[in-house]
Design a protein around this motif. Sequence first.
Motif, mmCIF file in Angstrom:
data_model
loop_
_atom_site.group_PDB
_atom_site.id
_atom_site.type_symbol
_atom_site.label_atom_id
_atom_site.label_comp_id
_atom_site.label_asym_id
_atom_site.label_seq_id
_atom_site.Cartn_x
_atom_site.Cartn_y
_atom_site.Cartn_z
ATOM 1 N N LYS A 74 -11.719 8.625 -120.120
ATOM 2 C CA LYS A 74 -12.667 9.180 -119.647
ATOM 3 C C LYS A 74 -12.809 9.187 -118.209
ATOM 4 O O LYS A 74 -12.943 10.471 -117.508
ATOM 5 N N TYR A 75 -12.315 8.054 -117.584
ATOM 6 C CA TYR A 75 -12.549 8.115 -116.032
ATOM 7 C C TYR A 75 -11.280 8.780 -115.555
ATOM 8 O O TYR A 75 -11.429 9.580 -114.382
ATOM 9 N N SER A 76 -9.921 8.921 -116.176
ATOM 10 C CA SER A 76 -8.959 9.662 -115.340
ATOM 11 C C SER A 76 -9.499 11.189 -115.531
ATOM 12 O O SER A 76 -9.055 11.855 -114.614
ATOM 13 N N LYS A 77 -10.054 11.374 -116.671
ATOM 14 C CA LYS A 77 -10.325 13.134 -116.519
ATOM 15 C C LYS A 77 -11.551 13.458 -115.583
ATOM 16 O O LYS A 77 -11.796 14.538 -115.072
ATOM 17 N N ILE A 78 -12.187 12.351 -115.026
ATOM 18 C CA ILE A 78 -13.098 12.528 -113.750
ATOM 19 C C ILE A 78 -12.398 12.398 -112.400
ATOM 20 O O ILE A 78 -12.353 13.286 -111.626
ATOM 21 N N LEU A 79 -11.450 11.348 -112.403
ATOM 22 C CA LEU A 79 -11.088 11.171 -111.231
ATOM 23 C C LEU A 79 -9.970 11.980 -110.801
ATOM 24 O O LEU A 79 -9.333 12.274 -109.571
ATOM 25 N N MET A 80 -9.054 12.448 -111.660
ATOM 26 C CA MET A 80 -7.709 13.432 -111.381
ATOM 27 C C MET A 80 -8.417 14.540 -110.945
ATOM 28 O O MET A 80 -7.711 15.161 -109.722
ATOM 29 N N PRO A 81 -9.257 15.278 -111.508
ATOM 30 C CA PRO A 81 -9.735 16.697 -110.639
ATOM 31 C C PRO A 81 -10.374 16.262 -109.507
ATOM 32 O O PRO A 81 -10.115 16.996 -108.516
#
Length: 449
Positions: A168-175
């Motif tokens: 969940k957080y990778s999908k927010i933080l990467m963009p």
Amino acid sequence: MARDSFKSRLGILAAAAGSAIGLGNIWRFPHITGTNGGGAFLIVYLVCIVLIGLPIMISEFIIGRSTKKNAIGAFRELAPKTPWSIIGWMGLLCAVVILSFYGVVAGWCMHYVSNSITNSFAGKSVTELSNMFTSLISSNWLPIIWQLLFMAITGYIVAAGIKNGIEKYSKILMPLMFLLIIILDIRALTLDNAMEGINFLFKPKFNELTLDAVFLALGHAFFTLSLGMGTMLTYGSYINDGENLKSTAVNVSIADTVIALLAGIAIFPAVFSYGIKPDTGAGLAFISLPLVFEQMPFGNIFGILFFSLLAVAALTSSISILEVIVAYFTEEFNMSRTKVTVFSTLFVSIIGILCSLSNGILKEYTIFGMTFMNFMEYLSANILLPLGGLLICLFVGYYMDKKIIKDQLRNKGSISSISSTFLVIFLLLVKFISPIAILIVFLKGINLI
Ligand code: PHE
């Protein structure tokens, strides 16, 4: 209870690329490339990524997904009653070692975000900025508070699990990270004299490409792709059976390389455009760049963006490192994820505090002539990662059942396109090319050749 796993293909990519893209890409890669032959170094580095990095990443994914176990459990299952599980143990140790100093550097980045917000670089000379940095890292409590805050955020995400935490957080933080780097690139490329910085980074200078530079490229390929310590193995164990491991590894490696290049493009044109000598290592990010930001219009905004970029990149890497430890204890001892996460975060943080203090009051206590923090860096990058990578190659190349390898690469037959040529090349790489190359770096790294 069913084992947690990644939910979507995008989630897998975000998490694995998030692990790979970290402090290594944004601050280490640009300066080692710039000072070791520019474009010439880049060619060697790319060869290392393709010939050594990719096969090891695929190998880690295969070991993880075929067993669906943590770094130690996986080797115990594939090679019961043999010493191969030592690879997992070394991985666990390496996770503690890397995370302890990674948290400290990430803490510095967070402090520099706050420095940018309060505009504290304004009007300072190079010497003053350099003193500001030295006084931060040698202080007794300030860097530790930031480090503990960073570790707490890391622990919070990991405690939430794979789907609901890491993915969940990778999908927010990467963009977010990508957006930050693009803004910084546009700013850098539109400055006067931007081309001088681009030349510094890309122009092949074959005379600077020493043998040491070649070894540096190989060692960096490991660090930057998070290989050799079971991170990709552990993430691989959460990848569903339907996913194509080969293309996942290729995409992660491409993303990692592209971000490293974009980081160089954000940094050097800015530095050159303001006539600043590109410093090396920590100095480039924490001294040269603040000097750029204080002169640039709206520089403190760009400072906030840059140091946030570093902190975010560090966070998606540190969660992958902590997960190696947490996966082992939750699975092997059937302990609650939250409890394990709290204890491992605390444990790593305590070692991290020693790292932080080794830049200040504990400076005198050295190991092989290095401060504790420098020793931790040396131990991981020069010894544990290459050794782990070497053993992983040997395990997959010589010990592991070839049928499992084939099944994993072909998803038990559902991917028909995997040619026998690919398999032959893959085995050739893990059996011969990679181990020999790694052995050379390893011996070089510990100064035996
Ligand atoms: N790949 C990360 C970086 O480039 C560091 C890392 C190493 C993360 C090993 C996980 C495992 O900064």
